[in-house]
Each structure stands twice: as structure tokens, then as C-alpha cells.
Design an enzyme around this catalytic site. Structure first.
Site, PDB file in Angstrom:
ATOM      1  N   HIS A 134     -20.737 -18.432  32.701  1.00 12.70           N
ATOM      2  CA  HIS A 134     -20.228 -17.468  33.676  1.00 12.70           C
ATOM      3  C   HIS A 134     -18.866 -16.920  33.279  1.00 12.70           C
ATOM      4  O   HIS A 134     -18.597 -15.727  33.458  1.00 12.70           O
ATOM      5  CB  HIS A 134     -20.099 -18.136  35.052  1.00 12.70           C
ATOM      6  CG  HIS A 134     -21.402 -18.483  35.671  1.00 12.70           C
ATOM      7  ND1 HIS A 134     -22.092 -17.626  36.499  1.00 12.70           N
ATOM      8  CD2 HIS A 134     -22.161 -19.607  35.584  1.00 12.70           C
ATOM      9  CE1 HIS A 134     -23.211 -18.202  36.907  1.00 12.70           C
ATOM     10  NE2 HIS A 134     -23.276 -19.406  36.370  1.00 12.70           N
ATOM     11  N   SER A 186     -23.878 -22.695  34.113  1.00 12.70           N
ATOM     12  CA  SER A 186     -24.950 -23.241  34.942  1.00 12.70           C
ATOM     13  C   SER A 186     -26.252 -23.033  34.184  1.00 12.70           C
ATOM     14  O   SER A 186     -26.278 -22.366  33.147  1.00 12.70           O
ATOM     15  CB  SER A 186     -24.998 -22.553  36.309  1.00 12.70           C
ATOM     16  OG  SER A 186     -25.345 -21.182  36.169  1.00 12.70           O
ATOM     17  N   LEU A 239     -15.165 -17.634  30.662  1.00 16.05           N
ATOM     18  CA  LEU A 239     -14.214 -18.316  29.778  1.00 16.05           C
ATOM     19  C   LEU A 239     -12.869 -17.651  30.039  1.00 16.05           C
ATOM     20  O   LEU A 239     -12.770 -16.422  29.986  1.00 16.05           O
ATOM     21  CB  LEU A 239     -14.624 -18.171  28.314  1.00 16.05           C
ATOM     22  CG  LEU A 239     -13.725 -18.830  27.253  1.00 16.05           C
ATOM     23  CD1 LEU A 239     -14.507 -18.994  25.950  1.00 16.05           C
ATOM     24  CD2 LEU A 239     -12.453 -18.061  26.964  1.00 16.05           C
TER      25      LEU A 239
END
Length: 205
Positions: free
Chosen positions: A120, A95, A122
């Protein structure tokens, strides 16, 4: 032509020849390997992979199912999934963030005017780990970010044991992260996605 279809590193990769029917005619098959942005419909598959990958290690997930849906509704263009024959095997969700460093609010907010992409999570499916897929997916994701005019850098936070992995992907450590989750502490890392004019001129962006 859509912007995404113009990006060569998001196009399907055919790793083997299409199968043929007994009569010798080719029949339609899913691409052997395909990279594309995720949609809210992918949320459950994403969460299943993430839950298995993180709960056994840290006891919690970076994103819960409602948060995955939240980001895939707000900014699906900042996600990337790796599909093999139609099945999700690895993914990244990001984001936008509008401050120099991450704060607790960055865990849940998308700042549309921001120029930093907060990665945020992986995660790679357990059946295909230890094959370098995480590194390949991150490389493709960073190439993709270089084609987004608003993106200037990528930020993430990780535990100490993951720092060498992200350093190999080109990230540099910024020091301890302000964000904590329970008793977990993190290192904040960044990767510039501007200043690569020659690469952008030759990447189809």
C-alpha cells in the site's frame, strides 16, 4: 524461536559500538538501526511520516490513520519498519490480495487466502530522505517476503514519476492500474517473490 527472529535481515544492525559509562562499564542503548514488523501502537508515527510525505505531493495519503490501524491489526506480518535508536524513520505496509490485478477493493481489503502482497505504501521520514533508505527498506522487505510460504508476488500501484524507482527495485510495469483516486491515475507494477530457491536456501528461511 519465533519465525521472525530466524530471519537475519530483520535482526538489529549495530552500526556503532555501545556507549560506555564513565566507569568503563557498558550501559544499555537502543540498536543504532533495527528492522521489525509494525504493530498497531506504531500507527500514529506511521501516519505522521506518511502525511508529510504524500499530502505535499498528491494532496492525500494512501492510507489514513484508521486504515493504518486496520491493516496493522489484521496483518502486521506484512509490514516492515526501519527504526534508528528507537525512532521510526521509514516503513512499508502491505496486505494480501487474491486476484491477478489490483482493483478498487484492494485499497481497503486484506484477503487472507491471497498469494499476492499488495504494498500500500512506502514512506521515509523527511529528515533522512535522499539517503537510499527507501531502496534498502524495499530490498529487505522483498527478502522477507521470500520467507513467507504463502507469498508468490508483490503488487503495487504508483504514479508515473515513481516507475523508475520501483524498476530499480526489480519491479516490472503491468500497465495502467484499474484503481483511481480522485483525478490520480496509476501504473500497476509487480515483483515475483518465488523462483529464487537458491536465495531462500541460503538466507536462513
Amino acid at each position: 524461536m519465533s519465525a521472525l527472529s530466524a530471519l537475519p535481515f530483520l535482526k538489529p544492525v549495530h552500526l556503532r559500538s555501545p556507549r560506555s559509562s564513565p566507569g568503563g562499564q557498558r550501559r544499555h542503548t537502543l540498536p543504532a538501526s533495527e528492522f521489525r514488523c509494525l504493530s498497531p501502537e506504531d500507527a500514529v508515527s506511521v501516519f505522521e511520516i506518511e502525511r508529510e510525505a504524500f499530502i505535499s505531493v498528491s494532496g492525500d495519503c494512501p492510507l489514513h490513520l484508521d486504515e493504518i490501524r486496520h491493516f496493522l491489526n489484521l496483518c502486521p506480518e506484512l509490514s516492515l519498519g526501519w527504526f534508528e535508536e528507537g525512532r521510526l524513520v521509514a516503513f512499508i505496509i502491505g496486505s494480501l490480495w487474491d486476484q491477478e490485478r489490483l482493483s478498487q477493493a484492494a485499497l481497503t481489503l486484506h484477503k487472507p487466502q491471497g498469494s499476492a502482497v499488495h504494498i500500500h505504501v512506502l514512506a521515509v521520514h523527511r529528515t533522512v530522505r535522499q539517503q537510499g533508505k527507501g531502496s534498502i527498506l524495499m530490498w529487505r522487505y522483498l527478502q522477507y517476503l521470500r520467507c513467507l510460504p504463502f507469498a508468490r508476488r508483490a503488487l503495487l500501484m504508483c504514479e508515473d514519476f515513481l516507475v523508475p524507482f520501483y524498476q530499480k527495485c526489480g519491479f516490472e510495469a503491468l500497465g495502467p492500474c484499474q484503481v483511481t483516486v480522485g483525478e490520480l491515475a496509476f501504473v500497476e507494477m509487480q515483483h515475483p517473490v518465488r523462483g529464487h530457491a537458491f536465495m531462500r536456501r541460503n538466507s536462513g528461511c
